[in-house]
Design a protein around this motif. Structure first.
Motif, PDB file in Angstrom:
ATOM      1  N   CYS A  15      -6.731  -8.025 -32.399  1.00 18.81           N
ATOM      2  CA  CYS A  15      -7.961  -8.831 -32.337  1.00 18.81           C
ATOM      3  C   CYS A  15      -7.970 -10.004 -33.319  1.00 18.81           C
ATOM      4  CB  CYS A  15      -9.191  -7.973 -32.561  1.00 18.81           C
ATOM      5  SG  CYS A  15      -9.326  -6.562 -31.476  1.00 18.81           S
ATOM      6  N   ALA A  25      -5.839  -8.451 -45.784  1.00 19.71           N
ATOM      7  CA  ALA A  25      -6.218  -8.557 -44.373  1.00 19.71           C
ATOM      8  C   ALA A  25      -6.833  -9.933 -44.111  1.00 19.71           C
ATOM      9  CB  ALA A  25      -7.211  -7.463 -44.015  1.00 19.71           C
ATOM     10  N   TRP A  26      -6.351 -10.578 -43.069  1.00 19.15           N
ATOM     11  CA  TRP A  26      -6.835 -11.894 -42.654  1.00 19.15           C
ATOM     12  C   TRP A  26      -7.241 -11.835 -41.181  1.00 19.15           C
ATOM     13  CZ3 TRP A  26      -6.807 -16.379 -45.725  1.00 19.15           C
ATOM     14  CH2 TRP A  26      -6.196 -16.242 -46.980  1.00 19.15           C
ATOM     15  N   GLN A  27      -8.223 -12.622 -40.826  1.00 18.93           N
ATOM     16  CA  GLN A  27      -8.597 -12.819 -39.432  1.00 18.93           C
ATOM     17  C   GLN A  27      -8.375 -14.293 -39.119  1.00 18.93           C
ATOM     18  OE1 GLN A  27     -12.429 -10.933 -38.274  1.00 18.93           O
ATOM     19  NE2 GLN A  27     -12.482 -10.349 -40.439  1.00 18.93           N
ATOM     20  N   HIS A  59      -9.138  -2.773 -45.051  1.00 24.22           N
ATOM     21  CA  HIS A  59      -9.879  -3.596 -44.095  1.00 24.22           C
ATOM     22  C   HIS A  59     -11.355  -3.716 -44.473  1.00 24.22           C
ATOM     23  CE1 HIS A  59      -6.462  -3.253 -41.269  1.00 24.22           C
ATOM     24  NE2 HIS A  59      -6.891  -4.434 -40.925  1.00 24.22           N
ATOM     25  N   GLU A  92      -1.701  -7.407 -36.414  1.00 23.41           N
ATOM     26  CA  GLU A  92      -2.552  -6.275 -36.085  1.00 23.41           C
ATOM     27  C   GLU A  92      -3.255  -6.627 -34.772  1.00 23.41           C
ATOM     28  OE1 GLU A  92      -4.774  -5.236 -39.623  1.00 23.41           O
ATOM     29  OE2 GLU A  92      -2.949  -4.484 -40.568  1.00 23.41           O
ATOM     30  N   TRP A 149      -6.344 -10.139 -36.183  1.00 22.46           N
ATOM     31  CA  TRP A 149      -6.142  -9.681 -37.554  1.00 22.46           C
ATOM     32  C   TRP A 149      -4.651  -9.595 -37.849  1.00 22.46           C
ATOM     33  CZ3 TRP A 149      -9.844  -6.964 -40.913  1.00 22.46           C
ATOM     34  CH2 TRP A 149     -11.163  -7.024 -40.440  1.00 22.46           C
ATOM     35  N   ARG A 176      -1.957  -8.802 -41.603  1.00 21.84           N
ATOM     36  CA  ARG A 176      -1.837  -8.545 -43.041  1.00 21.84           C
ATOM     37  C   ARG A 176      -0.743  -9.446 -43.579  1.00 21.84           C
ATOM     38  NH1 ARG A 176      -4.733  -4.467 -45.772  1.00 21.84           N
ATOM     39  NH2 ARG A 176      -5.656  -3.142 -44.206  1.00 21.84           N
ATOM     40  N   MET A 222     -11.312 -14.647 -43.420  1.00 24.61           N
ATOM     41  CA  MET A 222     -11.301 -15.183 -42.071  1.00 24.61           C
ATOM     42  C   MET A 222     -11.056 -16.690 -42.126  1.00 24.61           C
ATOM     43  SD  MET A 222     -14.290 -15.080 -39.147  1.00 24.61           S
ATOM     44  CE  MET A 222     -14.344 -13.302 -39.132  1.00 24.61           C
ATOM     45  N   SER A 235     -11.904  -8.687 -45.648  1.00 21.75           N
ATOM     46  CA  SER A 235     -10.822  -9.534 -45.151  1.00 21.75           C
ATOM     47  C   SER A 235     -11.233 -10.982 -45.343  1.00 21.75           C
ATOM     48  CB  SER A 235     -10.551  -9.253 -43.666  1.00 21.75           C
ATOM     49  OG  SER A 235     -11.691  -9.568 -42.895  1.00 21.75           O
TER      50      SER A 235
END
Length: 162
Positions: free
Chosen positions: A104, A114-116, A73, A102, A106, A108, A78, A76
């Motif tokens: 908030c 990790a992506w938002q 993390h 995940e 987020w 994977r 976004m 990441s």
């Protein structure tokens, strides 16, 4: 002028990852595929070494590095989504291709990146001069997995979830 281009490490499936990523949002494309010129740690001669691509206009590089590396993390990617429909579309695509939810906003992807997935309006809420409204939006976001634009708006406006 030089520019900063993040390079993502993969173990033989850089082209698959780049192809998936460019399918997520508009203004995305694969711009170049570089193949190995000889056998080596990153693959056989003729196999994919590097894929240059853009996601939402952001240049990225996917490298087949020859071994598996773990993502954290600590960094990441976004995606700023225009609306709930785009949040839903991108979120669903990640999950349908092996992603894991995940908290908030987020998740994977199947490669561990990790992506938002964040609606653009969230930045307006959080930067509001009305600190109480911004705090309510933040508190609502902290309870979510996939972000819900209308629920965030109701929290920002101080309205009940009814």
């Amino acid at each position: 002028m030089s520019k900063l281009v993040p390079c993502m490490w993969f173990n033989g499936d850089a082209e698959d990852a780049a192809t998936f990523y460019v399918s997520l949002v508009p203004n995305s494309e694969i711009t170049h595929v570089q193949r190995n010129v000889s056998d080596g740690p990153s693959g056989k001669e003729g196999s994919v070494l590097v894929v240059e691509f853009t996601v939402a206009g952001q240049p990225l590089v996917a490298l087949n590095g020859g071994m598996k590396m773990e993502y954290t993390h600590a960094i990441s990617l976004m995606i700023h989504c225009d609306d709930q429909a785009q949040v839903d579309s991108v979120w669903t695509a990640f999950l349908a291709h092996g992603g894991k939810e995940e908290q908030c906003g987020w998740l994977r992807d199947r490669w561990g990146v990790a992506w938002q997935v964040v609606p653009k309006v969230m930045f307006e809420f959080l930067s509001s001069p009305d600190k109480a409204a911004a705090a309510r939006a933040m508190q609502a976001m902290m309870k979510m997995v996939k972000l819900d634009v209308e629920a965030l708006r109701r929290a920002f406006e101080g309205k009940s979830a009814a």
